[in-house]
Write an enzyme that holds these catalytic residues in place. Sequence first.
Site, PDB file in Angstrom:
ATOM      1  N   SER A 115      20.269  19.740 -43.406  1.00 27.92           N
ATOM      2  CA  SER A 115      19.631  19.621 -42.089  1.00 27.92           C
ATOM      3  C   SER A 115      18.190  19.153 -42.205  1.00 27.92           C
ATOM      4  O   SER A 115      17.481  19.503 -43.168  1.00 27.92           O
ATOM      5  CB  SER A 115      19.659  20.997 -41.419  1.00 27.92           C
ATOM      6  OG  SER A 115      18.756  21.031 -40.348  1.00 27.92           O
ATOM      7  N   TYR A 139      17.073  29.379 -40.889  1.00 27.51           N
ATOM      8  CA  TYR A 139      18.150  28.390 -40.941  1.00 27.51           C
ATOM      9  C   TYR A 139      17.767  27.259 -41.902  1.00 27.51           C
ATOM     10  O   TYR A 139      18.514  26.924 -42.831  1.00 27.51           O
ATOM     11  CB  TYR A 139      18.416  27.845 -39.528  1.00 27.51           C
ATOM     12  CG  TYR A 139      19.317  26.640 -39.524  1.00 27.51           C
ATOM     13  CD1 TYR A 139      20.638  26.733 -39.923  1.00 27.51           C
ATOM     14  CD2 TYR A 139      18.837  25.384 -39.111  1.00 27.51           C
ATOM     15  CE1 TYR A 139      21.467  25.616 -39.942  1.00 27.51           C
ATOM     16  CE2 TYR A 139      19.648  24.270 -39.117  1.00 27.51           C
ATOM     17  CZ  TYR A 139      20.960  24.385 -39.530  1.00 27.51           C
ATOM     18  OH  TYR A 139      21.780  23.285 -39.546  1.00 27.51           O
ATOM     19  N   LYS A 143      19.400  26.125 -45.686  1.00 28.15           N
ATOM     20  CA  LYS A 143      19.906  24.782 -46.019  1.00 28.15           C
ATOM     21  C   LYS A 143      19.173  24.209 -47.242  1.00 28.15           C
ATOM     22  O   LYS A 143      19.778  23.569 -48.099  1.00 28.15           O
ATOM     23  CB  LYS A 143      19.748  23.846 -44.814  1.00 28.15           C
ATOM     24  CG  LYS A 143      20.667  24.212 -43.639  1.00 28.15           C
ATOM     25  CD  LYS A 143      22.118  23.887 -43.953  1.00 28.15           C
ATOM     26  CE  LYS A 143      23.054  24.250 -42.833  1.00 28.15           C
ATOM     27  NZ  LYS A 143      24.463  23.919 -43.111  1.00 28.15           N
TER      28      LYS A 143
END
Length: 320
Positions: A115, A139, A143
């Site tokens: 991402s 998040y 990643k």
Amino acid sequence: MRILVTGGAGYIGATAVAILLSKGFEVSVLDDCSTGHKDSIPENVRFIRGSILDSTAIEDALTGCNAVMHFAGKSLVSESVEKPDLYRNVNIEGTRLLLEQMQYMGLKKIVFSSSASTYGDPAISPTPETQIGIPTNPYGESKLAVDEMLARESSVNGISAISLRYFNVAGAININGQWLAERHNPETHLIPMVLRSKPDEPVKIFGTDWPTPDGTCIRDYVHVIDLVDAHVSALNSLDAPSHTIINVGGGIGYSVREVITASSRALGYDIPTVDASRRQGDPAILVADISRAKSLLNWEPVRNLEDMVRDTAHSIHPVR
Ligand code: UDP
């Protein structure tokens, strides 16, 4: 060739399943349906309902497969701020278990859903893959940790891996007259929120005082079909032990107000909006430098922002 699609019941995973089948691949899916939907999976797919944290389910799912597209994971920035341990566990530990099982079974090829949030608030825009990532939320951290894990795994165990760093994904695919819609609950993404906007529930513009020309955040949007096409190119390019990070975006930045204007044009009515305060964890600008995708994958997007708005609208309100 059989591909394991982890997270194949979700929005992007199910689109990948449909496109892989249309290109003649055989497909297995591992998904616990925590956010995905079993009804998105066609009958000619081998479906294993199970968690990415369950080694037995992973082993079952990998049986007979030649390569993996790894979509399974948690993907909401705001939820990751509230539940960082959940994101560490599912996204990082889940991938570790998957790689361990791949190693055990002799599978060497993986395309991973990374991402743009790994970049945090990048100093350079458009942002190249060489930009050092300093994520601003759990998040993005999860990643980035997986990207680093894949790099180690390629040098230690000889896997061939590509991390595709997604920018903002929108749009939908139509399969035999049926739209595969993004079904988030609660919905947080801009384009679906724009489509839901009503005079008594206008879409909120999160921040109008950002350091951008019109004061709203700038993002880079890519159609889910173009995104999956990049995965297929990545899959076909996996060969020698290596790990490569490749941005997948449109390469063009649109402000929130520009997205709303383009949506009004695509839909033929004015979108009701209301100015609101900034959302926690948002960077001002995230735009991809996609030159690596062009040179290494021979890929570039062919669908524009209005296609994304129109297809998302069709998938939410099917048009016959
Ligand atoms: N955004 C907004 N109103 C909304 C949803 C999103 O103004 O109802 C903004 C958000 O602050 C960001 C951009 O739209 O600047 C894209 O947000 P989205 O959640 O779609 O994707 P993200 O960039 O967070 O992955």
